[in-house]
Design a protein around this motif. Structure first.
Motif, PDB file in Angstrom:
ATOM      1  N   UNK A  93       0.809  -1.221   0.000  1.00  0.00           N
ATOM      2  CA  UNK A  93       0.000   0.000   0.000  1.00  0.00           C
ATOM      3  C   UNK A  93       0.848   1.279   0.000  1.00  0.00           C
ATOM      4  N   UNK A  94       2.143   1.158   0.176  1.00  0.00           N
ATOM      5  CA  UNK A  94       3.003   2.348   0.255  1.00  0.00           C
ATOM      6  C   UNK A  94       2.960   3.196  -1.010  1.00  0.00           C
ATOM      7  N   UNK A  95       2.765   2.573  -2.158  1.00  0.00           N
ATOM      8  CA  UNK A  95       2.719   3.322  -3.419  1.00  0.00           C
ATOM      9  C   UNK A  95       1.535   4.283  -3.469  1.00  0.00           C
ATOM     10  N   UNK A 115       0.304   8.893  -0.988  1.00  0.00           N
ATOM     11  CA  UNK A 115      -0.147  10.263  -1.242  1.00  0.00           C
ATOM     12  C   UNK A 115      -1.304  10.337  -2.236  1.00  0.00           C
ATOM     13  N   UNK A 116      -1.979   9.222  -2.453  1.00  0.00           N
ATOM     14  CA  UNK A 116      -3.164   9.216  -3.303  1.00  0.00           C
ATOM     15  C   UNK A 116      -4.337   9.741  -2.493  1.00  0.00           C
TER      16      UNK A 116
END
Length: 169
Positions: free
Chosen positions: A156-158, A161-162
């Protein structure tokens, strides 16, 4: 973020309505405090959505001023009542920014710090810790928050900032 305060307010209100005069004054005040606190939390969420809409339209105006970051961080965290809240979490300050003068919009900086600290507390188990650090590097003041919470799963790190993205658990 909106569902939690609504559900909590609903539940506390229902207890008060169904109990009538059966609750002690102490328990009644407890439920009234919950409703008051959750209402404030809901108001904060609404403010954030409105602020993001203003930013999207390019209408956000900043009120830039000079302030001392170390003192400011302590003040914001104290206003969150971290050291006196119901959940036992150790708060450690490592505020070593020197000089710690910052030229910024204090309301926006307070929002960032509040979000970071609220998340750290929310996802840190009872008896855990949160460390708030500030340091001075070159012409910048760097602030970081670390905690003994559950963390974010690697997959989920990707999405960190979504906008509006939330990890399930």
């Amino acid at each position: 973020e909106f569902k939690t305060p609504i559900a909590t307010i609903s539940l506390a209100s229902e207890v008060l309505l169904k109990s009538g005069d059966k609750l002690s004054q102490e328990r009644t005040l407890k439920y009234v405090r919950i409703i008051f606190d959750e209402n404030g939390r809901m108001r904060s969420q609404v403010d954030k959505v409105l602020q993001m809409a203003s930013m999207d339209r390019g209408e956000l105006s900043l009120d830039i001023s000079m302030f001392k970051m170390n003192e400011f961080i302590r003040s914001v965290v104290n206003n969150l009542c971290l050291e006196h809240c119901e959940k036992e979490v150790k708060v450690d300050y490592q505020l070593d920014a020197n000089p710690d003068m910052l030229m910024a919009d204090s309301v926006q900086i307070a929002n960032v710090i509040t979000n970071l600290i609220n998340n750290a507390i929310q996802y840190t188990p009872e008896g855990g810790w949160v460390t708030i650090s500030a340091s001075h590097t070159a012409d910048k003041v760097q602030v970081s928050v670390a905690d003994s919470g559950i963390g974010i799963p690697k997959e989920h790190l990707q999405h960190l900032f979504t906008r509006f993205y939330r990890v399930d658990k």
